[in-house]
Design an enzyme around this catalytic site. Structure first.
Site, PDB file in Angstrom:
ATOM      1  N   LYS A 125      17.648   3.810   0.707  1.00  0.00           N
ATOM      2  CA  LYS A 125      18.126   3.038   1.741  1.00  0.00           C
ATOM      3  C   LYS A 125      19.082   2.357   1.800  1.00  0.00           C
ATOM      4  CE  LYS A 125      15.361   2.759   5.892  1.00  0.00           C
ATOM      5  NZ  LYS A 125      15.075   1.708   6.661  1.00  0.00           N
ATOM      6  N   ASP A 148      14.132  -0.412   1.093  1.00  0.00           N
ATOM      7  CA  ASP A 148      15.624  -1.020   1.588  1.00  0.00           C
ATOM      8  C   ASP A 148      16.520  -2.104   1.717  1.00  0.00           C
ATOM      9  OD1 ASP A 148      16.147  -1.054   5.218  1.00  0.00           O
ATOM     10  OD2 ASP A 148      14.480  -2.111   5.915  1.00  0.00           O
ATOM     11  N   PHE A 183      13.933   4.031  10.792  1.00  0.00           N
ATOM     12  CA  PHE A 183      12.066   3.565   9.852  1.00  0.00           C
ATOM     13  C   PHE A 183      11.497   4.871   9.520  1.00  0.00           C
ATOM     14  CE2 PHE A 183       8.243   1.805  10.150  1.00  0.00           C
ATOM     15  CZ  PHE A 183       8.574   0.689   9.849  1.00  0.00           C
ATOM     16  N   LYS A 213       0.873  -1.399  -0.249  1.00  0.00           N
ATOM     17  CA  LYS A 213       0.309  -0.420   0.304  1.00  0.00           C
ATOM     18  C   LYS A 213       0.914   0.862   0.184  1.00  0.00           C
ATOM     19  CE  LYS A 213      -2.947  -2.410   3.171  1.00  0.00           C
ATOM     20  NZ  LYS A 213      -3.350  -2.589   4.710  1.00  0.00           N
ATOM     21  N   GLY A 214       2.594   1.065   1.283  1.00  0.00           N
ATOM     22  CA  GLY A 214       3.136   1.815   0.964  1.00  0.00           C
ATOM     23  C   GLY A 214       3.172   3.275  -0.466  1.00  0.00           C
ATOM     24  N   ASP A 227       4.044   3.261   6.534  1.00  0.00           N
ATOM     25  CA  ASP A 227       3.383   2.868   8.261  1.00  0.00           C
ATOM     26  C   ASP A 227       4.110   2.498   8.602  1.00  0.00           C
ATOM     27  OD1 ASP A 227       3.368   0.012   6.648  1.00  0.00           O
ATOM     28  OD2 ASP A 227       2.549  -0.059   8.084  1.00  0.00           O
ATOM     29  N   ASP A 277       8.058   2.476  -3.096  1.00  0.00           N
ATOM     30  CA  ASP A 277       7.968   3.621  -1.757  1.00  0.00           C
ATOM     31  C   ASP A 277       9.176   3.761  -1.591  1.00  0.00           C
ATOM     32  OD1 ASP A 277       7.626   1.074  -0.549  1.00  0.00           O
ATOM     33  OD2 ASP A 277       6.234   1.729   0.792  1.00  0.00           O
TER      34      ASP A 277
HETATM   35  P1  IMP Z   1      12.880  -4.880   1.394  1.00  0.00           P
HETATM   36  O1  IMP Z   1      12.229  -5.568   1.003  1.00  0.00           O
HETATM   37  O2  IMP Z   1      13.528  -4.614   2.609  1.00  0.00           O
HETATM   38  O3  IMP Z   1      14.011  -3.610  -0.108  1.00  0.00           O
HETATM   39  O4  IMP Z   1      11.326  -3.633   1.858  1.00  0.00           O
HETATM   40  C1  IMP Z   1      10.475  -4.191   1.063  1.00  0.00           C
HETATM   41  C2  IMP Z   1       9.043  -2.960   2.309  1.00  0.00           C
HETATM   42  O5  IMP Z   1       9.466  -2.749   3.047  1.00  0.00           O
HETATM   43  C3  IMP Z   1       8.634  -1.728   1.347  1.00  0.00           C
HETATM   44  O6  IMP Z   1       8.673  -1.569   0.237  1.00  0.00           O
HETATM   45  C4  IMP Z   1       8.501  -0.924   1.739  1.00  0.00           C
HETATM   46  O7  IMP Z   1       7.313  -1.023   1.956  1.00  0.00           O
HETATM   47  C5  IMP Z   1       9.185  -1.815   3.789  1.00  0.00           C
HETATM   48  N1  IMP Z   1       9.660  -0.630   4.096  1.00  0.00           N
HETATM   49  C6  IMP Z   1      11.013  -0.400   4.295  1.00  0.00           C
HETATM   50  N2  IMP Z   1      11.957   0.106   4.927  1.00  0.00           N
HETATM   51  C7  IMP Z   1      10.536   0.733   5.667  1.00  0.00           C
HETATM   52  C8  IMP Z   1      10.602   2.185   6.259  1.00  0.00           C
HETATM   53  O8  IMP Z   1      12.204   2.646   6.807  1.00  0.00           O
HETATM   54  N3  IMP Z   1       9.586   2.507   6.878  1.00  0.00           N
HETATM   55  C9  IMP Z   1       8.537   2.122   6.774  1.00  0.00           C
HETATM   56  N4  IMP Z   1       8.586   0.690   5.402  1.00  0.00           N
HETATM   57  C10 IMP Z   1       9.777   0.559   5.053  1.00  0.00           C
HETATM   58 MG    MG Z   2       6.891  -1.031  -0.922  1.00  0.00          MG
END
Ligand code: IMP
Ligand code: MG
Length: 177
Positions: free
Chosen positions: A133, A105, A154, A45-46, A161, A102
């Site tokens: 990030k 990470d 975060f 949803k982000g 969210d 969004d």
């Molecule tokens: P990843 O697979 O670790 O790159 O992150 C997956 C998803 O987790 C991202 O697309 C975001 O929707 C959520 N996410 C990662 N880091 C953050 C954060 O700092 N705040 C909020 N949501 C996050």
């Molecule tokens: Mg996301």
């Protein structure tokens, strides 16, 4: 560890800054994909707030669709086990897919999603993320278009969210605890 005593930190990016960046990236994307079939694929949803800003700045014909991938694990870090919980409706064959994300990470979710989408035989798959990030990256994912780079915080607000809260903040901030 996050507790329920978390508070909202200072404003990192205002709505005006984000919309200005969406304008710049929208121009660039419109140039890069001129004459090509483009699908903006919003990750739920982000990314909905960023998607709304970005799509208005794209001046070439484009289609939109939505996808939702969830990763199992704690709410603040991704575990690497990803599952598609809402799939794309549209036929992606021979289309250029631009994933609108969004935040990138660890990159695990996008690495999985990119491979998953490639099975639909699109012409290309690229990534446009509002926030990057890079300090936390473990998967081999390099976003093609980046709004802003953030430190290892975060992040909340503007769609992002913590435990389904703060998505409606009209700016990007972080959890201070
Ligand atoms: P990843 O697979 O670790 O790159 O992150 C997956 C998803 O987790 C991202 O697309 C975001 O929707 C959520 N996410 C990662 N880091 C953050 C954060 O700092 N705040 C909020 N949501 C996050
Ligand atoms: Mg996301």
């Amino acid at each position: 560890m996050l507790t329920n005593k978390e508070t909202v930190g200072r404003v990192l990016f205002t709505e005006e800054m984000i919309r200005q960046r969406a304008h710049e990236l929208g121009e660039q994307i419109s140039r890069d994909y001129a004459g090509e079939p483009l699908v903006l694929l919003c990750t739920l949803k982000g990314s909905v707030v960023w998607m709304g800003d970005l799509m208005k700045e794209i001046t070439i014909d484009t289609e939109i669709d939505f996808i939702s991938a969830s990763s199992y694990g704690s709410s603040t870090s991704s575990s690497g086990v990803v599952k598609i919980s809402k799939d794309v409706k549209m036929d992606l064959f021979q289309k250029n897919v631009l994933i609108v994300e969004d935040i990138v990470d660890t990159g695990n979710t996008l690495a999985f999603m990119r491979d998953y989408l490639k099975e639909r035989n699109p012409k290309s798959v690229k990534i446009c993320t509002m926030l990057d990030k890079p300090s936390r990256r473990t998967a081999d994912v390099v976003p093609d278009y980046i709004g802003f780079t953030v430190d290892d915080l975060f992040i909340i607000g503007y769609g992002l969210d913590f435990d389904q809260k703060y998505r409606n903040l009209p700016y990007v901030s972080y959890l201070d605890h």
